[in-house]
Design a protein around this motif. Structure first.
Motif, PDB file in Angstrom:
ATOM      1  N   LYS A 123      50.346  51.958 119.424  1.00 13.36           N
ATOM      2  CA  LYS A 123      49.243  51.635 118.520  1.00 13.36           C
ATOM      3  C   LYS A 123      47.905  51.570 119.232  1.00 13.36           C
ATOM      4  O   LYS A 123      46.859  51.517 118.586  1.00 13.36           O
ATOM      5  CB  LYS A 123      49.529  50.305 117.822  1.00 13.36           C
ATOM      6  CG  LYS A 123      50.762  50.343 116.925  1.00 13.36           C
ATOM      7  CD  LYS A 123      50.974  49.008 116.215  1.00 13.36           C
ATOM      8  CE  LYS A 123      52.186  49.064 115.294  1.00 13.36           C
ATOM      9  NZ  LYS A 123      52.407  47.759 114.596  1.00 13.36           N
ATOM     10  N   THR A 124      47.919  51.552 120.564  1.00  9.98           N
ATOM     11  CA  THR A 124      46.681  51.473 121.325  1.00  9.98           C
ATOM     12  C   THR A 124      46.590  52.660 122.275  1.00  9.98           C
ATOM     13  O   THR A 124      47.596  53.319 122.570  1.00  9.98           O
ATOM     14  CB  THR A 124      46.610  50.173 122.143  1.00  9.98           C
ATOM     15  OG1 THR A 124      47.619  50.216 123.174  1.00  9.98           O
ATOM     16  CG2 THR A 124      46.844  48.957 121.259  1.00  9.98           C
ATOM     17  N   GLU A 125      45.393  52.906 122.783  1.00 10.52           N
ATOM     18  CA  GLU A 125      45.202  53.997 123.738  1.00 10.52           C
ATOM     19  C   GLU A 125      46.069  53.794 124.972  1.00 10.52           C
ATOM     20  O   GLU A 125      46.682  54.745 125.472  1.00 10.52           O
ATOM     21  CB  GLU A 125      43.732  54.084 124.140  1.00 10.52           C
ATOM     22  CG  GLU A 125      43.434  55.186 125.132  1.00 10.52           C
ATOM     23  CD  GLU A 125      41.956  55.316 125.445  1.00 10.52           C
ATOM     24  OE1 GLU A 125      41.596  56.191 126.268  1.00 10.52           O
ATOM     25  OE2 GLU A 125      41.150  54.544 124.878  1.00 10.52           O
ATOM     26  N   GLU A 126      46.145  52.584 125.465  1.00 13.20           N
ATOM     27  CA  GLU A 126      46.942  52.311 126.663  1.00 13.20           C
ATOM     28  C   GLU A 126      48.422  52.564 126.408  1.00 13.20           C
ATOM     29  O   GLU A 126      49.125  53.109 127.263  1.00 13.20           O
ATOM     30  CB  GLU A 126      46.726  50.874 127.127  1.00 13.20           C
ATOM     31  CG  GLU A 126      47.291  50.575 128.517  1.00 13.20           C
ATOM     32  CD  GLU A 126      46.691  51.472 129.599  1.00 13.20           C
ATOM     33  OE1 GLU A 126      47.439  51.848 130.530  1.00 13.20           O
ATOM     34  OE2 GLU A 126      45.496  51.791 129.503  1.00 13.20           O
ATOM     35  N   GLU A 127      48.905  52.185 125.241  1.00 16.31           N
ATOM     36  CA  GLU A 127      50.314  52.421 124.918  1.00 16.31           C
ATOM     37  C   GLU A 127      50.614  53.915 124.829  1.00 16.31           C
ATOM     38  O   GLU A 127      51.668  54.380 125.280  1.00 16.31           O
ATOM     39  CB  GLU A 127      50.664  51.733 123.601  1.00 16.31           C
ATOM     40  CG  GLU A 127      50.753  50.221 123.701  1.00 16.31           C
ATOM     41  CD  GLU A 127      50.983  49.550 122.362  1.00 16.31           C
ATOM     42  OE1 GLU A 127      51.335  48.353 122.346  1.00 16.31           O
ATOM     43  OE2 GLU A 127      50.810  50.223 121.314  1.00 16.31           O
ATOM     44  N   LEU A 128      49.684  54.685 124.267  1.00 16.97           N
ATOM     45  CA  LEU A 128      49.882  56.127 124.155  1.00 16.97           C
ATOM     46  C   LEU A 128      49.852  56.784 125.534  1.00 16.97           C
ATOM     47  O   LEU A 128      50.639  57.696 125.815  1.00 16.97           O
ATOM     48  CB  LEU A 128      48.815  56.743 123.253  1.00 16.97           C
ATOM     49  CG  LEU A 128      48.826  56.280 121.786  1.00 16.97           C
ATOM     50  CD1 LEU A 128      47.711  56.952 121.011  1.00 16.97           C
ATOM     51  CD2 LEU A 128      50.174  56.548 121.128  1.00 16.97           C
ATOM     52  N   LYS A 129      48.967  56.331 126.407  1.00 18.64           N
ATOM     53  CA  LYS A 129      48.915  56.864 127.771  1.00 18.64           C
ATOM     54  C   LYS A 129      50.221  56.576 128.518  1.00 18.64           C
ATOM     55  O   LYS A 129      50.755  57.444 129.223  1.00 18.64           O
ATOM     56  CB  LYS A 129      47.744  56.252 128.537  1.00 18.64           C
ATOM     57  CG  LYS A 129      46.376  56.782 128.140  1.00 18.64           C
ATOM     58  CD  LYS A 129      45.292  56.159 129.012  1.00 18.64           C
ATOM     59  CE  LYS A 129      43.922  56.762 128.688  1.00 18.64           C
ATOM     60  NZ  LYS A 129      42.868  56.159 129.537  1.00 18.64           N
ATOM     61  N   THR A 130      50.714  55.361 128.374  1.00 17.82           N
ATOM     62  CA  THR A 130      51.960  54.977 129.042  1.00 17.82           C
ATOM     63  C   THR A 130      53.121  55.825 128.538  1.00 17.82           C
ATOM     64  O   THR A 130      53.968  56.281 129.309  1.00 17.82           O
ATOM     65  CB  THR A 130      52.247  53.488 128.811  1.00 17.82           C
ATOM     66  OG1 THR A 130      51.176  52.710 129.372  1.00 17.82           O
ATOM     67  CG2 THR A 130      53.553  53.070 129.463  1.00 17.82           C
ATOM     68  N   CYS A 131      53.156  56.052 127.239  1.00 13.34           N
ATOM     69  CA  CYS A 131      54.200  56.872 126.633  1.00 13.34           C
ATOM     70  C   CYS A 131      54.169  58.294 127.170  1.00 13.34           C
ATOM     71  O   CYS A 131      55.205  58.845 127.570  1.00 13.34           O
ATOM     72  CB  CYS A 131      54.020  56.874 125.111  1.00 13.34           C
ATOM     73  SG  CYS A 131      55.033  58.075 124.226  1.00 13.34           S
TER      74      CYS A 131
END
Length: 230
Positions: A123-131
């Motif tokens: 749901k966040t930019e950081e979560e998408l980057k980590t994914c």
């Protein structure tokens, strides 16, 4: 395109090559043909081209999408400007034929992923980057051959995009309702400067997972493009 990252189906792009130190001069020639990973070919970085690639592929409904094209008949769909995009497969090997205009560069992933809010990847930019990073960390090989010449040092061509938006039409390949969503892309990408007029063969792809054990998380595919530049 997307490596399997959860119970949902994901995509990936791949090819085949065996890196061989017995072709040092061949690699040098290819490096001159391919834009260096730390440059901005035609004004955009590799990460920026990655986001443009995903925006393009997701903008095309499934019935017209080049990813579902088994012959290359749809390789020109929504291609604009002096850079054309190539695609891989959902697994396995495929051969396509495609005619491209002269003075046209090519951009495509050897192995790539994207993580989006609409895809349930965060749901966040950081979560998408980590994914996205976790998906590409599963890669075990990437391959590229151009006109029978094998490319080395493909690990240098890994890049992650900044946060960008994708607009999904009806009958989109993500299989969700039409919408605009945020995404992060990561992968191993290649930008080829314009090829000479005539016929060319490009093979690309890779593998992800642990192929020594049976798992639906494993993935391997190869794309072969027989190109005519004119």
């Amino acid at each position: 395109m997307k490596i399997i990252s959860s119970p949902k189906i994901s995509l990936i792009l791949i090819g085949s090559i065996i890196v061989c130190s017995c072709y040092p001069m061949v690699s040098a020639q290819l490096v001159e043909q391919i834009a260096a990973p730390d440059t901005n070919p035609q004004g955009s970085s590799y990460g920026e081209w990655a986001s443009k690639w995903w925006q393009w592929v997701y903008s095309i409904p499934q019935d017209e999408n080049p990813l579902y094209d088994e012959t290359g008949a749809k390789c020109a769909v929504k291609q604009v400007g002096s850079v054309w995009f190539l695609v891989g497969t959902f697994g396995g090997s495929i051969t396509r034929e495609c005619t491209i205009p002269s003075n046209t560069s090519l951009f495509f992933p050897l192995l790539n992923t994207e993580c989006s809010i609409a895809g349930g990847d965060g749901k966040t930019e950081e979560e998408l980057k980590t994914c996205a990073k976790a998906n590409i960390d599963r890669a075990i090989s990437t391959d590229l051959t151009i006109d029978g010449k094998k490319m080395e040092n493909l690990a240098d061509y890994r890049a992650q995009s900044q946060l960008y938006n994708i607009t999904l039409p009806a009958n989109n390949i993500m299989g969700v309702s039409p919408q605009t969503t945020s995404s992060i892309a990561e992968g191993y990408w290649i930008f080829i400067n314009p090829l000479s007029a005539g016929k060319h063969e490009i093979k690309f792809g890779g593998q992800a997972g642990d192929l020594t054990v049976a798992s639906n998380m494993n993935f391997a595919t190869q794309s072969i493009y027989n190109l005519i530049v004119k």
